[in-house]
Design an enzyme around this catalytic site. Structure first.
Site, PDB file in Angstrom:
ATOM      1  N   GLU A   1       0.408  -0.721   0.183  1.00 49.63           N
ATOM      2  CA  GLU A   1       0.049  -0.011   0.554  1.00 49.63           C
ATOM      3  C   GLU A   1       0.750   1.308  -0.411  1.00 49.63           C
ATOM      4  OE1 GLU A   1      -1.130  -2.864   1.693  1.00 49.63           O
ATOM      5  OE2 GLU A   1      -2.713  -3.588   1.156  1.00 49.63           O
TER       6      GLU A   1
ATOM      7  N   HIS B   1     -11.755  -4.584   9.503  1.00 47.41           N
ATOM      8  CA  HIS B   1     -12.036  -4.281   8.516  1.00 47.41           C
ATOM      9  C   HIS B   1     -13.376  -3.403   8.112  1.00 47.41           C
ATOM     10  CE1 HIS B   1      -9.317  -7.196   6.919  1.00 47.41           C
ATOM     11  NE2 HIS B   1      -9.744  -7.604   5.977  1.00 47.41           N
TER      12      HIS B   1
HETATM   13  C1  LIG Z   1      -2.660  -4.864   4.155  1.00 48.91           C
HETATM   14  C2  LIG Z   1      -3.894  -5.405   3.764  1.00 48.91           C
HETATM   15  N1  LIG Z   1      -4.020  -5.377   2.588  1.00 48.91           N
HETATM   16  C3  LIG Z   1      -4.719  -5.968   1.737  1.00 48.91           C
HETATM   17  C4  LIG Z   1      -5.633  -6.908   2.257  1.00 48.91           C
HETATM   18  C5  LIG Z   1      -6.749  -7.664   1.653  1.00 48.91           C
HETATM   19  N2  LIG Z   1      -6.409  -9.150   1.131  1.00 48.91           N
HETATM   20  C6  LIG Z   1      -6.952 -10.068   2.253  1.00 48.91           C
HETATM   21  S1  LIG Z   1      -6.373 -11.417   1.792  1.00 48.91           S
HETATM   22  C7  LIG Z   1      -4.842 -10.714   0.987  1.00 48.91           C
HETATM   23  C8  LIG Z   1      -4.030 -11.817  -0.145  1.00 48.91           C
HETATM   24  C9  LIG Z   1      -3.350 -12.289   0.767  1.00 48.91           C
HETATM   25  O1  LIG Z   1      -2.168 -13.523   0.160  1.00 48.91           O
HETATM   26  P1  LIG Z   1      -1.140 -14.539   0.578  1.00 48.91           P
HETATM   27  O2  LIG Z   1      -0.402 -13.414   2.006  1.00 48.91           O
HETATM   28  O3  LIG Z   1      -0.392 -14.834  -0.437  1.00 48.91           O
HETATM   29  O4  LIG Z   1      -2.734 -14.858   1.545  1.00 48.91           O
HETATM   30  P2  LIG Z   1      -3.069 -16.248   1.491  1.00 48.91           P
HETATM   31  O5  LIG Z   1      -4.778 -15.177   0.786  1.00 48.91           O
HETATM   32  O6  LIG Z   1      -2.934 -16.923  -0.110  1.00 48.91           O
HETATM   33  O7  LIG Z   1      -3.600 -17.478   2.429  1.00 48.91           O
HETATM   34  C10 LIG Z   1      -6.596  -9.651   0.256  1.00 48.91           C
HETATM   35  C11 LIG Z   1      -4.952  -8.785  -0.745  1.00 48.91           C
HETATM   36  C12 LIG Z   1      -5.432  -7.445   3.494  1.00 48.91           C
HETATM   37  N3  LIG Z   1      -6.282  -7.958   4.351  1.00 48.91           N
HETATM   38  N4  LIG Z   1      -4.641  -6.362   4.522  1.00 48.91           N
END
Ligand SMILES: Cc1ncc(C[n+]2csc(CCOP(=O)(O)OP(=O)(O)O)c2C)c(N)n1
Ligand SMILES: Cc1ncc(C[n+]2csc(CCOP(=O)(O)OP(=O)(O)O)c2C)c(N)n1
Ligand SMILES: [Mg+2]
Ligand SMILES: [Mg+2]
Lengths: 334, 323, 334, 323
Positions: D59, D128
């Protein structure tokens, strides 16, 4: 009194690169020595971060850039601004807080700007400039402009998340960003070894798949050569490049620093490697510089500084009635 | 004994470090450098690198680490050099420190103290002159303190460390060199606002770096025979509405002073509370003296014009008093 | 109805590690299949991130940890919470939003907590758990407690500044943090290659001078072995360790994801490597598992899930009058 | 034509992308995924990966890159998935986007639009469900918008992109599926608040996701013969005080609705402005209906209780009307 550099520009034309590099290091040195003096006299206030000892970095690097490249710097940016063409007169006026200052007296020492020369400023947030540089490079790429965005920052900034995110974005998107790390071994009082688990900064940068070069930041020719190589690759569209310039800050971090964190012996040892002294000695040994010529360059720098101080002294204050202007462009256009 | 605000902070910190092995100080240049404002000068040699912990430039990381250390049984005092850099750590402060207790249904607590310098007035320009106290005062789960006197500087840290939840302490950079007598009883209540000067005709309500200005304004008004009360909020969250309402209920007039920008300021909240609690006792609309809505300029005359100053406070008081 | 796991615990005692690993993967799988169903029935609301396909990671890893190690997880943490001993009953009640939930119904699926078991939660901020893990490890070190803090996160989190700052702090201070990256190749719809200039995650981690290991996240024994090695080193005081678990999410990112970003062929290919199916087949081939035994384990898991659902259904709601409690500990103690 | 708020946003974005080559959309999962709230669904295939740019989870980095791209001549629309994650980008938004123009003495401008979803109501729990609009509304140099209608969703982006300075647009997640008629003239003024329902007895002032609730409350009151006006702030910075003062000056009573937590809320600023501009026209103290001071809980009944709801607004209106 109008704000222009006199002799230097004219003279610069005929001068050989080595002599111009020396002249420019002298201009930065004399400017900052005067700033320190004026800080004592309370003509300059706020934070003042001197670059004394590190002049070879900005000098060697800026001489390796094209006139319309973008430059993003830090709060220790007097030299960078000056060598990108910001008149010393308006730099000094800015530090005085005068309306004729390059940032209208709103920014001060840490926020020298020059939009026309694509100098995107002094930034007082450590690491804050890296994402901006990535964006400037992205804009150029999207507009099909073949330009390098040079981003200066200190080694301390590499511990910030902004460094990590900025490096990855530039590398992932293969953007024309030239990352120039001025590694002066300390972030305020924190030594590199107490700031990074991996103190080889090129190894850190390479972990983003960014090519790297390391140069002696006390040797202006070495800096110039390394940055030329790197800038050429970036301009070719090879993506970002990282150059570590190993240097040292001779003065305190800012005017408030008691310097408890490093011993005089270390400082003295580095001073032995003073970029101006050693480079002029080298030029003399090579017969490319006479003592008279050196004194002439020095006198020229002193004259430019004297003119800048006179200009700043004579310049007027922005009227308080204008306080609320320049918050948004709309208002500024009023 | 007459000491400076800085010295009072030092006494409080040293006492905390000496009296509780769980307490440690962590932040940028708190150790070898001696602290940006020299608050921890000498502590590194006294308490060692583990308890006076220099951190890399990683605000989000070391503030988060402080939260984790608090979860793990320590009592960290995390110093963020200035509020300006706390913007990089806000995610951890809000989404972890302030919320963990609630999200866990009350299972875990974060006994963390975050100290930071705040405010303008030293020509440090826009990026180094923020007053964002109201951002923090907006967040449930945080306690927000603003010591404005030598006593509070000396007395607030102990109860803050005793608080089982995160406490944010704002130290106005202009106050460090302020000197005053430290009384024998410097114990300090972090629940209540304090009346710094009793008065009858109007209540000037301020906090942090604006308190000395409010007191100077009260002196100036007194010289003209106008008797105003000065209320120091001290606790920015939760606000001590009772003390504010009691004062304004007596004086019927209020001026709120806040170095934050006017729009969305803590001063607005204070005005709203006054209206909610003593609307019918008010003889005039409460006035606000805040920073002008401009990033803080470098030039001295412009910076001075942007910030609340004694003459502005005096003028506002005269306006609500209509004299 | 009281919240306890019945049979499983008892049975667990006699069981061989492989069978317990299989049993635990089944428990996670059956729990989440039921959650998906209950989400459709609107018994569970908000975000629900299923771990289906990735069970070998949490299972192999948690079985390599000591009972009082710290665990920090993400919003995809049902399995991690369950295997750290949080009763399925209270996990299910939490997702129902009931007062008997492990977080009193305040947290929901993304915020499962268990202070007594040192399970420091579900965290809905990507990367948010890393600095917390660093601090937990720092607290243990300062208190002379020999304990590992295991921090789970997805590969997507590695682009965040929090990862960079957290890794550097842990490595610089040589703290006992076990970084466990569940690399399922996607962060919502963003493939790793579109997120990192360096897609070799171990190389990224190694740039902080942190030792690394890579394991097949679809093979519970491989995960268990790698994490055991890593945990042992961390416990010895060698500083942090990074383990990449290569896995895949069989279901959508959350219940709202249309899955436009990956093709079915890829998903199907990975499903061929299903951790439960393959591991049970392997055990059968090795004669360590009969179909009957498998069905018994499965029935046991189903029974535990059924009990959890019944428990959650029967559990009561927190009174609205308590809304303002649990904001601060002081209030909670009232 | 009857369309959804989401569809209105899509029309506005597509128009911007088609009409100005300098415009591009950048953010997490805006491309291949189709946008978290499906606002940019299909745009990736239509405009390609350069102009519909998926970013890593960074971000601070990509918001800063958007600022740099704006400095470099582009007109970026940066999408931060939700306000909750914007905490990680606040340093760039405040210390760069909002301040660069001023610190450079007016030389550089940052023509950037930042869009983000905001608000609670979907049981996403504490991390959230933030409503931090007032944090942004506090910062000089930013324009802050909150489209609450189909027309504003359709019409606000163009003038926001035409603004030479940074504009932050808050889209309440609960509004995306709201449907309404899109009139032929959907042009939109980003300077002024809007009176959504004229009324005479009291002014209910709201913004974003609270506007539909305010309108429902007005309907409920109307059924009891109580005629209230509903004012939609629309522009959270700079506040359109003239419209607010004109309305309250007519009705003499005000209720301010804000999904932010009460302390330090934008509602407090609105109350303060009302008091400063129409104190002597007020027949009762303005009332605030804000979120309770608790992190937003997951459980539906608790979340509902924490947020402003129609019955609370009705009750507050009756209280100020004393009926
Ligand atoms: C700081 C932040 N940015 C965006 C989000 C929205 N978001 C929730 S899960 C996710 C994907 C995360 O991917 P990863 O770290 O690979 O974990 P996975 O979901 O694949 O287990 C996103 C973008 C968030 N929760 N927190
Ligand atoms: C985000 C942030 N944190 C802390 C500071 C305070 N500060 C100003 S300069 C500085 C040291 C930076 O060191 P380095 O990056 O090595 O640059 P140098 O000063 O050595 O040129 C610090 C900590 C700041 N300006 N910004
Ligand atoms: Mg340095
Ligand atoms: Mg992933």
């Amino acid at each position: 009194m109008n704000a222009t550099k006199r002799k230097p520009k004219a003279a610069a034309a005929e001068r050989s690169l080595p002599l111009q590099l020396l002249a420019d290091m002298l201009r930065i040195r004399r400017l900052e020595e005067k700033c320190a003096e004026l800080y004592g006299a309370q003509k300059i206030r706020g934070f003042l971060h001197l670059y004394i000892g590190e002049e070879a970095c900005a000098t060697g690097a800026t001489h390796a850039l094209a006139a319309d490249d973008n430059v993003v710097a830090t709060y220790r940016e007097h030299g960078h601004a000056l060598l990108r063409g910001v008149p010393m007169d308006t730099i000094m006026a800015e530090m005085f807080g005068k309306a004729a200052g390059c940032s209208r007296g709103r920014g001060g020492s840490m926020h020298l700007f020059d939009a026309a020369r694509r100098f995107y400023g002094g930034n007082a947030i450590v690491g804050g400039g890296l994402p901006l540089a990535v964006g400037l490079a992205l804009a150029d790429r999207m507009q099909g402009i073949r330009r390098v965005t040079a981003c200066f920052f200190g080694e301390g900034a590499m511990a910030e998340g902004a460094f990590h995110e900025g490096m990855n974005l530039a590398a992932l998107w293969r953007l024309p960003v030239l990352f120039l790390c001025e590694n002066n071994l300390y972030a305020m009082g924190t030594a590199l070894m107490r700031s990074e688990s991996q103190t080889d900064l090129c190894v850190k940068a390479a972990s983003y798949k960014v090519p790297t070069l390391r140069a002696d930041g006390m040797d202006v020719l070495a800096v110039n050569e390394a940055v030329r190589k790197a800038a050429a690759e970036v301009r070719e569209g090879a993506g970002p490049f990282f150059v570590e310039l190993q240097t040292y800050r001779f003065r305190a971090h800012s005017m408030f620093d008691p310097e408890l964190y490093r011993d005089k012996v270390e400082v003295e040892a580095w001073k032995e490697r003073g970029p101006i002294h050693n480079f002029s000695a080298k030029l003399k040994a090579a017969g490319e510089l006479t003592e008279e010529a050196f004194l002439a360059l020095d006198a020229e720098a002193e004259a430019e500084v004297a003119h800048a101080v006179a200009f700043a002294e004579a310049a007027g204050w922005e009227p308080v009635a204008d306080l609320l202007r320049h918050v948004t462009s709309g208002e500024a256009q009023r | 004994m007459r000491i400076s605000y800085r010295e009072a902070m030092r006494l409080a910190l040293r006492e905390a470090l000496e009296s509780d092995p769980r307490v440690f100080l962590m932040g940028e240049d708190v150790g070898r450098y001696g602290g940006t404002y020299a608050v921890s000068k000498g502590f590194y040699d006294e308490f060692g690198p583990e308890r006076i912990r220099d951190t890399p430039l990683s605000e989000l990381g070391f503030v988060g680490a402080g939260i984790g250390a608090a979860l793990g049984g320590m009592r960290p005092v995390v110093e963020i050099m200035t509020v300006n850099f706390s913007l990089l750590a806000l995610d951890q402060i809000v989404n972890s420190a302030a919320l963990l207790h609630h999200m866990s249904g009350g299972q875990v607590s974060v006994p963390l103290v975050i100290r930071m310098a705040t405010g303008a007035g030293r020509q440090l320009a826009a990026q180094h002159s923020h007053s964002l106290e109201n951002w923090y005062a907006h967040i449930p789960g945080l306690r927000v303190l603003a010591p404005a006197t030598i006593v509070d500087a000396r007395g607030m840290l102990a109860p803050a460390l005793a608080d089982p939840d995160p406490v944010v302490i704002f130290e106005h950079a202009q106050l460090y060199n302020m000197e005053d007598e430290l009384p024998d009883d410097w114990s300090c209540d972090i629940e209540r606002a304090a009346i710094r000067r009793p008065g009858s005709q109007a209540s000037i309500i301020a906090y942090g770096g604006s308190v000395p200005k409010a007191l100077d304004a009260a002196d100036a008004l007194a010289r003209d025979g106008i008797d105003v009360e000065v209320v120091d909020l001290r606790v920015l969250r939760p606000l001590d509405v009772a003390t504010i309402a009691e004062s304004v209920g007596r004086t019927h007039r209020a001026v709120v002073v806040d170095e934050g920008w006017r729009s969305g300021s803590l001063a607005a909240e204070v005005v709203a509370r006054i209206v909610e609690h003593c609307f019918y006792e008010l003889d005039a609309p409460p006035a606000r003296v805040c920073s002008e809505e401009v990033p803080i300029p470098y030039a001295k005359h412009m910076e001075d014009a942007a910030l609340p100053q004694v003459p502005k406070i005096v003028a506002a008081a005269r306006e609500v008093l209509n004299v």
